[in-house]
Design an enzyme around this catalytic site. Structure first.
Site, PDB file in Angstrom:
ATOM      1  N   ASP A  83       0.835  -1.192   0.000  1.00  0.00           N
ATOM      2  CA  ASP A  83       0.000   0.000   0.000  1.00  0.00           C
ATOM      3  C   ASP A  83       0.877   1.252   0.000  1.00  0.00           C
ATOM      4  O   ASP A  83       2.025   1.236   0.448  1.00  0.00           O
ATOM      5  CB  ASP A  83      -0.910   0.020   1.220  1.00  0.00           C
ATOM      6  CG  ASP A  83      -1.953  -1.085   1.192  1.00  0.00           C
ATOM      7  OD1 ASP A  83      -2.215  -1.629   0.099  1.00  0.00           O
ATOM      8  OD2 ASP A  83      -2.500  -1.407   2.265  1.00  0.00           O
ATOM      9  N   ALA A  84       0.297   2.347  -0.459  1.00  0.00           N
ATOM     10  CA  ALA A  84       1.051   3.597  -0.540  1.00  0.00           C
ATOM     11  C   ALA A  84       1.589   4.029   0.820  1.00  0.00           C
ATOM     12  O   ALA A  84       2.679   4.618   0.909  1.00  0.00           O
ATOM     13  CB  ALA A  84       0.178   4.701  -1.135  1.00  0.00           C
TER      14      ALA A  84
END
Length: 206
Positions: free
Chosen positions: A71-72
């Site tokens: 995930d970012a």
């Protein structure tokens, strides 16, 4: 040498192979890198929203692709390669390649709570049972550092698992993917895998 035998062997790194006098393009050299993905980067080769992508961090002389995703807002160990066959196997659930995460979670998790964590929980897409759980210590305030090992790369699995147990993830870092550990790489840094590490990855998915 001219041959019509389809079983003739050629070494693509040494031999020049031609068909009707036209040389065939050489196959692209395989490359394997370990990147410490920083938070804020997305695990794609391009992003329509203009966010920084992990491939911006490495040389662009050969097109490389992330092995799986983070995930970012998650940092840590990410492999990049152009070896599609190995990538497919590393990500296939049947090979159960371990992913090791260090999470900072809200609330206090004590050693006596670990058996409950090891039993796992049922999420909306099925059971989530970690391969290993270890409490690393207290974080700032009422928080706990905990290490979790999973063998699937399901979306938001670690975050959803912790929240199901009543502990929201504040920060998450992947410290190992299979036999490849993050080590001392700082966010944004990368290094090539050694021949031994590549062999270890392949040996784990045969």
């Amino acid at each position: 040498m001219v041959t019509r035998d389809l079983a003739t062997l050629a070494d693509p790194d040494v031999d020049i192979v031609s068909v009707d006098g036209t040389p065939l393009p050489r196959s692209e050299a395989l490359r394997y890198l370990l990147v410490h993905k920083p938070r804020g980067y997305v695990t794609t080769v391009r992003d329509p929203q203009g966010r920084p992508v992990v491939t911006d961090l490495v040389p662009n002389d050969i097109r490389l692709y992330p092995v799986g995703r983070l995930d970012a807002d998650v940092e840590g160990a990410l492999l990049l390669t152009n070896d599609g066959t190995l990538t497919h196997r590393l990500l296939h659930p049947s090979y159960e390649v371990p992913r090791v995460y260090e999470a900072l979670v809200e609330g206090v998790v004590r050693a006596g709570d670990v058996p409950r964590w090891r039993r796992g929980v049922t999420l909306d897409d099925g059971p989530a049972v970690p391969l290993a759980v270890e409490v690393l210590g207290r974080g700032e305030g009422a928080s706990t550092r905990i290490q979790l090992t999973f063998t699937e790369g399901r979306k938001h699995e670690v975050k959803r698992f912790c929240e199901a147990l009543g502990h929201r993830v504040v920060r998450l870092r992947r410290v190992a993917f299979g036999p490849i550990a993050l080590g001392h790489l700082r966010p944004g840094q990368w290094r090539p895998l050694t021949a031994r590490e590549v062999a270890q990855l392949r040996a784990g998915v045969v």
